[in-house]
Write an enzyme that holds these catalytic residues in place. Structure first.
Site, PDB file in Angstrom:
ATOM      1  N   HIS A 101     -13.294   3.111   2.093  1.00  0.00           N
ATOM      2  CA  HIS A 101     -12.424   4.194   1.625  1.00  0.00           C
ATOM      3  C   HIS A 101     -13.286   5.309   1.044  1.00  0.00           C
ATOM      4  CE1 HIS A 101      -9.262   0.995   1.648  1.00  0.00           C
ATOM      5  NE2 HIS A 101      -8.586   2.002   2.158  1.00  0.00           N
ATOM      6  N   SER A 140       0.847  -1.189   0.000  1.00  0.00           N
ATOM      7  CA  SER A 140       0.000   0.000   0.000  1.00  0.00           C
ATOM      8  C   SER A 140       0.885   1.242   0.000  1.00  0.00           C
ATOM      9  CB  SER A 140      -0.844   0.001   1.264  1.00  0.00           C
ATOM     10  OG  SER A 140      -1.352   1.290   1.507  1.00  0.00           O
ATOM     11  N   SER A 141       0.358   2.349  -0.539  1.00  0.00           N
ATOM     12  CA  SER A 141       1.150   3.585  -0.556  1.00  0.00           C
ATOM     13  C   SER A 141       1.267   4.198   0.845  1.00  0.00           C
ATOM     14  CB  SER A 141       0.543   4.603  -1.521  1.00  0.00           C
ATOM     15  OG  SER A 141      -0.790   4.892  -1.155  1.00  0.00           O
ATOM     16  N   CYS A 142       0.504   3.680   1.826  1.00  0.00           N
ATOM     17  CA  CYS A 142       0.615   4.256   3.174  1.00  0.00           C
ATOM     18  C   CYS A 142       1.859   3.773   3.904  1.00  0.00           C
ATOM     19  CB  CYS A 142      -0.636   3.997   3.993  1.00  0.00           C
ATOM     20  SG  CYS A 142      -0.818   2.282   4.423  1.00  0.00           S
ATOM     21  N   TYR A 187      -1.451  -0.595  10.154  1.00  0.00           N
ATOM     22  CA  TYR A 187      -1.594  -1.246   8.835  1.00  0.00           C
ATOM     23  C   TYR A 187      -0.303  -1.091   8.035  1.00  0.00           C
ATOM     24  CZ  TYR A 187      -3.466  -1.901   4.080  1.00  0.00           C
ATOM     25  OH  TYR A 187      -3.692  -2.320   2.795  1.00  0.00           O
ATOM     26  N   LYS A 223       2.300  -3.884   6.393  1.00  0.00           N
ATOM     27  CA  LYS A 223       2.628  -3.949   4.967  1.00  0.00           C
ATOM     28  C   LYS A 223       4.140  -3.828   4.740  1.00  0.00           C
ATOM     29  CE  LYS A 223      -1.322  -4.708   2.976  1.00  0.00           C
ATOM     30  NZ  LYS A 223      -1.501  -5.986   2.262  1.00  0.00           N
TER      31      LYS A 223
END
Ligand code: GDP
Length: 311
Positions: free
Chosen positions: A172, A96-98, A125, A129
């Site tokens: 989301h 994920s980009s987070c 989260y 990841k």
């Protein structure tokens, strides 16, 4: 959502249906190590797309941090290790980009990983990841040569499209707004509430574009993948290339849904990270480009929502 899109992509590319093995959540609990090992020991899998994860929007991440860190860590550890033990040579992990620091320079390059503090609303989260990326890299470093394995990672930006979760609180932003604008239109409500200030910027990628990127990265020759990555910096960003503010997104969703009332902002809700835009130069140099623009993607997503609620 992503797993189904990867299956559509593989079928569209001519992979025989019988060669694709999937398991629903009720058929195989990926948090159960013994069940995951038994599945891999029996199923004779060659390649794994690990799209399964516990995911949710800003409110879900903020209020259920234990579930987000625990379930994701366990799913990744179980699947990656069981795949390795059963002789799987190729695996693609979806992150994920987070994973990037809250205040990372934009657009965010892969080497921004672990250079700063994460955004607090989704830190648990993101840590899970990041652990997934490091699992893949560590298995490659320890067993790559001896066992001929090649485990890769892709980091998608915010995804949307058919099969999304349209829960009003836990979803989301795109599925959340689609539902709210649709219901407000049906009820003739004068206004729709959008969370936060409307100023955060997000990049959105249609899920079938993501699926195409996954198959593309899985099939890259090792020499090409290795040329653009490093053993301890091996993940690849998958972005659309452009971002919009949440206010611009809300206006676009209103147009696609046909809601003509006012948009108001609930600033008691969190904004999250100010901007999330990926630098996808690595993947673009490796020959992939997105196909579906935001407005077209939103039209397709709205059609999917309407069919899911029978509208
Ligand atoms: P994030 O990218 O991890 O922050 O995930 P989200 O997709 O949940 O939220 C993106 C941005 O949209 C945040 O600034 C939210 O405050 C904002 N937002 C506005 N309305 C909504 C909504 O109805 N649901 C969600 N999830 N976010 C919303």
């Amino acid at each position: 959502m992503v797993g189904s899109a990867i299956v559509r992509q593989l079928l569209a590319q001519g992979v025989p249906e019988n060669d694709i093995v999937t398991r629903t959540r009720s058929e195989l609990d990926l948090t159960n190590q013994a069940a995951v090992r038994a599945f891999f020991a029996e199923a004779q899998i060659d390649e794994v797309y690990l799209a399964a994860a516990k995911v949710g929007g800003i409110h879900a991440n903020n209020t259920r941090p234990a579930e987000f860190i625990y379930e994701n860590l366990v799913i990744e550890a179980n699947v990656i290790d069981a795949a390795f033990r059963s002789g799987v040579k190729r695996l693609l992990f979806l992150g994920s980009s987070c994973i990037y620091p809250k205040l990372a320079e934009q657009p965010m390059r892969e080497d921004a990983l672990l250079t700063g503090t994460l955004e607090s609303t989704n830190e648990p989260y993101a840590i899970a990841k990041i652990a997934g990326i490091k699992l893949c890299e560590s298995y490659n470093r320890q067993y790559g040569e001896s066992h001929g394995i090649d485990y890769r990672s892709v980091m998608p930006t915010n995804l949307y499209g058919p099969g999304d979760n349209y829960d009003p609180e836990l979803s989301h932003v795109i599925p959340g707004l689609i539902r709210r604008f649709h219901e407000s239109k049906e009820q003739g409500a004068p206004e729709v509430v959008v969370w936060g200030t409307g100023t955060p910027r997000r990049e959105f990628l249609y899920v079938d574009d993501m699926a195409a990127a996954c198959v593309h990265v899985m099939r890259l020759p090792k020499s090409g993948y290795d040329k653009h990555t490093e053993p301890m910096l091996s993940h690849i960003n998958v972005g659309y290339g452009d971002d919009v503010s949440i206010a611009e997104l809300a206006t676009l969703v209103a147009r696609v849904v046909g809601f003509e009332g006012d948009i108001v902002y609930d600033t008691d809700r969190p904004d999250g990270t100010p901007q999330k835009l990926l630098d996808s130069t690595r993947l673009n140099s490796l020959g992939w480009r997105p196909q579906v623009g935001l407005e077209e993607g939103l039209r397709r997503a709205y059609a999917d929502f309407c069919s899911s609620v029978g509208a």
